[in-house]
Design a protein around this motif. Structure first.
Motif, mmCIF file in Angstrom:
data_model
loop_
_atom_site.group_PDB
_atom_site.id
_atom_site.type_symbol
_atom_site.label_atom_id
_atom_site.label_comp_id
_atom_site.label_asym_id
_atom_site.label_seq_id
_atom_site.Cartn_x
_atom_site.Cartn_y
_atom_site.Cartn_z
ATOM 1 N N MET A 22 1.022 -1.150 -0.009
ATOM 2 C CA MET A 22 -0.126 -0.085 -0.165
ATOM 3 C C MET A 22 0.957 1.278 0.210
ATOM 4 N N VAL A 23 2.434 1.181 -0.079
ATOM 5 C CA VAL A 23 3.069 2.179 -0.271
ATOM 6 C C VAL A 23 2.856 3.138 -1.350
ATOM 7 N N GLY A 24 2.978 4.220 -1.538
ATOM 8 C CA GLY A 24 2.950 4.731 -2.610
ATOM 9 C C GLY A 24 1.355 5.485 -2.793
ATOM 10 N N ALA A 25 0.338 4.429 -2.037
ATOM 11 C CA ALA A 25 -1.617 4.237 -2.534
ATOM 12 C C ALA A 25 -1.936 5.876 -1.914
ATOM 13 N N SER A 26 -3.002 6.310 -2.147
ATOM 14 C CA SER A 26 -3.131 8.041 -1.965
ATOM 15 C C SER A 26 -5.022 8.035 -1.187
ATOM 16 N N LEU A 27 -4.790 8.282 -0.326
ATOM 17 C CA LEU A 27 -6.391 7.283 0.776
ATOM 18 C C LEU A 27 -7.356 9.061 0.164
ATOM 19 N N GLY A 28 -7.541 8.755 -1.218
ATOM 20 C CA GLY A 28 -8.547 9.435 -1.805
ATOM 21 C C GLY A 28 -9.212 9.034 -2.171
ATOM 22 N N PRO A 29 -9.452 9.155 -3.735
ATOM 23 C CA PRO A 29 -10.669 8.629 -4.410
ATOM 24 C C PRO A 29 -10.188 7.348 -4.935
ATOM 25 N N GLY A 30 -10.862 6.711 -4.840
ATOM 26 C CA GLY A 30 -10.830 4.910 -5.370
ATOM 27 C C GLY A 30 -9.559 4.061 -4.993
ATOM 28 N N TRP A 31 -9.456 4.743 -3.444
ATOM 29 C CA TRP A 31 -8.830 3.928 -2.057
ATOM 30 C C TRP A 31 -9.183 2.892 -2.227
ATOM 31 N N ARG A 32 -10.665 2.590 -1.543
ATOM 32 C CA ARG A 32 -10.703 1.193 -1.830
ATOM 33 C C ARG A 32 -10.644 0.304 -3.059
ATOM 34 N N GLN A 33 -10.562 0.433 -4.017
ATOM 35 C CA GLN A 33 -10.188 -0.293 -4.922
ATOM 36 C C GLN A 33 -9.050 -0.082 -4.858
ATOM 37 N N ALA A 34 -8.149 0.910 -3.965
ATOM 38 C CA ALA A 34 -6.438 0.047 -4.353
ATOM 39 C C ALA A 34 -6.596 -0.992 -3.309
ATOM 40 N N ILE A 35 -6.643 -0.829 -2.047
ATOM 41 C CA ILE A 35 -6.629 -1.458 -1.288
ATOM 42 C C ILE A 35 -7.769 -3.318 -1.415
ATOM 43 N N GLU A 36 -8.146 -3.782 -2.138
ATOM 44 C CA GLU A 36 -8.623 -4.654 -2.532
ATOM 45 C C GLU A 36 -7.551 -4.958 -4.016
ATOM 46 N N LYS A 37 -6.875 -4.494 -4.816
ATOM 47 C CA LYS A 37 -6.285 -5.094 -5.656
ATOM 48 C C LYS A 37 -4.848 -5.308 -4.899
ATOM 49 N N THR A 38 -4.310 -4.692 -4.580
ATOM 50 C CA THR A 38 -3.330 -5.160 -3.055
ATOM 51 C C THR A 38 -3.560 -6.429 -2.377
ATOM 52 N N LEU A 39 -4.375 -6.202 -1.668
ATOM 53 C CA LEU A 39 -4.612 -6.770 -0.686
ATOM 54 C C LEU A 39 -6.223 -8.102 -0.746
ATOM 55 N N GLY A 40 -6.650 -8.157 -1.556
ATOM 56 C CA GLY A 40 -8.661 -8.175 -1.740
ATOM 57 C C GLY A 40 -7.409 -10.507 -1.346
ATOM 58 N N GLY A 41 -8.870 -10.775 -1.109
ATOM 59 C CA GLY A 41 -8.850 -12.083 -0.877
ATOM 60 C C GLY A 41 -7.813 -12.506 -0.505
ATOM 61 N N VAL A 42 -7.580 -13.294 -1.041
ATOM 62 C CA VAL A 42 -6.445 -14.743 0.315
ATOM 63 C C VAL A 42 -4.803 -13.395 0.030
ATOM 64 N N ARG A 43 -4.945 -12.581 -0.777
ATOM 65 C CA ARG A 43 -3.657 -11.906 -0.938
ATOM 66 C C ARG A 43 -3.662 -11.038 0.628
ATOM 67 N N GLY A 44 -4.056 -10.682 1.731
ATOM 68 C CA GLY A 44 -4.266 -10.446 2.526
ATOM 69 C C GLY A 44 -5.709 -9.973 3.657
ATOM 70 N N CYS A 45 -5.350 -9.500 4.609
ATOM 71 C CA CYS A 45 -5.991 -10.038 5.951
ATOM 72 C C CYS A 45 -7.555 -9.943 5.957
ATOM 73 N N THR A 46 -8.692 -10.269 6.012
ATOM 74 C CA THR A 46 -10.318 -9.506 5.994
ATOM 75 C C THR A 46 -9.447 -7.938 6.701
ATOM 76 N N HIS A 47 -9.343 -8.262 8.305
ATOM 77 C CA HIS A 47 -9.572 -7.503 9.632
ATOM 78 C C HIS A 47 -8.163 -6.146 8.734
ATOM 79 N N LEU A 48 -7.516 -6.421 8.424
ATOM 80 C CA LEU A 48 -6.565 -5.445 8.673
ATOM 81 C C LEU A 48 -7.040 -4.497 6.996
ATOM 82 N N ARG A 49 -7.791 -5.274 6.671
ATOM 83 C CA ARG A 49 -8.812 -4.177 4.896
ATOM 84 C C ARG A 49 -10.161 -4.138 5.890
#
Length: 197
Positions: free
Chosen positions: A97-124
């Motif tokens: 998530m380093v380099g991502a922006s906490l603005g428009p597209g934030w949730r999509q960036a989280i899902e792209k980087t950490l979605g599914g088994v790539r990350g933890c549900t609760h951290l997301r």
């Protein structure tokens, strides 16, 4: 105003979530989120054994370091309490998530980087609302500094991101008319498809 009196009931579960925002001495911002899940009764877990009342099932925290443009410079995640030891493997992928922006597209960036088994549900889940805490930390403080310095409100050609995204910030409503009158009744430009000649 409190909620109305509830029906008779038994307290079983608490999820406590907190966010805090800090201005660092180097001019960057730290936004921290913490989450804990506890039960109001004792129980047993296959991987952790007996869990007395109030023992965290989940206990985790995130620190995101951002600049004034809400771009992430650093991120740290810790998972002190998890249902399974393997859950802690969700800490390292957060670096994506380093380099991502906490603005428009934030949730999509989280899902792209950490979605599914790539990350933890609760951290997301913690990350989703961390953007709101960042906004509540950075912009009011910068506005306060501007006012204390006697600087006029800068010219803005586009509506701030929060306008049109809440019942109070309706472009047709009284709050926008009072605080952002130049955007009262604002409609986004609709692009007309070009046709060949």
């Amino acid at each position: 105003m409190p909620l109305s009196a509830p029906a008779p009931r038994t307290h079983l579960h608490t999820r406590a979530v907190t966010y805090q925002g800090f201005l660092r001495e180097d001019g960057l911002w730290d936004i921290e989120g913490r989450m804990a899940d506890t039960k109001a009764y004792p129980f047993d877990m296959e991987d952790r054994g007996h869990m007395p009342v109030g023992t965290p099932i989940h206990g985790m925290a995130i620190r995101v370091t951002i600049d004034d443009s809400m771009t992430i410079h650093a991120i740290e995640a810790v998972m002190d309490d998890t249902p399974y030891g393997e859950c802690r493997a969700g800490e390292d992928p957060m670096q994506g998530m380093v380099g991502a922006s906490l603005g428009p597209g934030w949730r999509q960036a989280i899902e792209k980087t950490l979605g599914g088994v790539r990350g933890c549900t609760h951290l997301r889940e913690l990350l989703f609302n961390l953007a709101t805490a960042a906004y509540q930390t950075v912009y009011p403080w910068r506005e306060r500094e501007r006012r204390l310095a006697g600087e006029p409100k800068g010219e803005v050609s586009e509506p701030p991101y929060h306008l049109g995204r809440c019942i109070a910030w309706d472009f047709e409503g009284p709050v926008v008319r009072r605080h952002w009158p130049q955007f009262a009744g604002w409609q986004p430009l609709r692009r007309v498809p070009q046709t060949g000649t």
